[in-house]
Scaffold this motif. Sequence first.
Motif, PDB file in Angstrom:
ATOM      1  N   VAL A 113      -4.869  -1.638  -2.963  1.00  0.00           N
ATOM      2  CA  VAL A 113      -4.797  -1.852  -1.521  1.00  0.00           C
ATOM      3  C   VAL A 113      -3.489  -1.305  -0.955  1.00  0.00           C
ATOM      4  O   VAL A 113      -3.471  -0.562   0.034  1.00  0.00           O
ATOM      5  CB  VAL A 113      -4.943  -3.346  -1.191  1.00  0.00           C
TER       6      VAL A 113
ATOM      7  N   THR B 286      -3.382   2.575  -1.130  1.00  0.00           N
ATOM      8  CA  THR B 286      -4.236   3.230  -0.145  1.00  0.00           C
ATOM      9  C   THR B 286      -3.581   3.258   1.225  1.00  0.00           C
ATOM     10  O   THR B 286      -3.614   4.283   1.927  1.00  0.00           O
ATOM     11  CB  THR B 286      -5.596   2.513  -0.064  1.00  0.00           C
ATOM     12  N   ILE B 287      -2.985   2.138   1.615  1.00  0.00           N
ATOM     13  CA  ILE B 287      -2.297   2.102   2.910  1.00  0.00           C
ATOM     14  C   ILE B 287      -1.051   2.980   2.885  1.00  0.00           C
ATOM     15  O   ILE B 287      -0.737   3.668   3.870  1.00  0.00           O
ATOM     16  CB  ILE B 287      -1.941   0.649   3.269  1.00  0.00           C
TER      17      ILE B 287
ATOM     18  N   GLY C 136      -7.478   1.498   3.862  1.00  0.00           N
ATOM     19  CA  GLY C 136      -6.742   0.446   3.174  1.00  0.00           C
ATOM     20  C   GLY C 136      -7.098  -0.942   3.682  1.00  0.00           C
ATOM     21  O   GLY C 136      -7.236  -1.877   2.895  1.00  0.00           O
TER      22      GLY C 136
ATOM     23  N   ARG D  39      -8.815  -3.833   1.441  1.00  0.00           N
ATOM     24  CA  ARG D  39      -8.171  -5.147   1.356  1.00  0.00           C
ATOM     25  C   ARG D  39      -9.158  -6.255   1.709  1.00  0.00           C
ATOM     26  O   ARG D  39      -9.219  -7.287   1.030  1.00  0.00           O
ATOM     27  CB  ARG D  39      -6.982  -5.198   2.308  1.00  0.00           C
TER      28      ARG D  39
END
Length: 314
Positions: free
Chosen positions: A236, A239-240, A302, A306
């Motif tokens: 998570v 990805t962000i 993201g 999440r």
Amino acid sequence: MPETLKETTATDTAKAPEPVSATPKVGKPRSLWSDAWHDLRRSPLFVVSAVLIFLLLVMAVFPGLFTGADPRYADLANHYLQKPKWGNVFQEDWFGYDVQGRSIYARVVYGARASIMVAVIVTGLVTVLGAVVGMLAGYFGGWIDTILSRVTDIFFGVPFILGAMVILTSFEERHVWVVILALAFLGWTQIARVARGSVLTIKQADYVMAAKALGASTSRILLRHILPNAMAPVIVVATIALGGYISAEASLSFLGIGLAEPTVSWGVDISSGQEQLRNAPFVLIIPSVMVSITVLAFIMLGDAVRNALDPKLR
């Protein structure tokens, strides 16, 4: 007993329905990842962001599918700051031409390769490095945790952009791999902290204790039991962060410290277009919009990941 009664009893016994169990059949329980994928496929946020990212990746890998123009070809005499022709969709003059007479549309298409490549490789490097440091610190504890945590705190205290500027200014030639290594050198701390916190929780689980009691080696426990269960929050965060690295590369190139000519990059085009903000604002705005769309797509992805991986948000 009469013959007819015996036949009737035998027939009724044969035709009697079998008792139906009151307990419904329970299928095989799904894992965290299959459960997350089941939720992601039904998330509009994930679908929109995945489509945008897929198009951007195709553009980065196969730019020839979107344009046949050369992003470095300059025709200063005929195309100096020529305005966009919005009706010519997917043509080289769709977004106009820059101060050197180069097609902005071609440069936007080819610029995706450098920007996305930097972000993807940096994300992969910081994920591996941060996960390893966090796992070792969280699992072993003691003096190993103390040393690794203090090293992480030192790197975490360095301002990201400022530290990258200091590193990059020490190189005469700042090509793609120099920028990648500079960003990866400073960007692993957040993932290390997330991985350490996740491992501290997981190592107290019953299945980890059972593996230790059965004599499993440390490497087997880390790779087979802790790593798969600790990767959800790491994925998570990674990805962000990927969108943030695209923004960081563009910021450094804008400041003249990151990528430079002849590399085709959105950040390079934003840097060269700032001087034409009053005369030809489209030279600056178009690559800036591409950076914003890409960063937004990865942030949306993201957030969707999440929401799917965090049980508290279901």
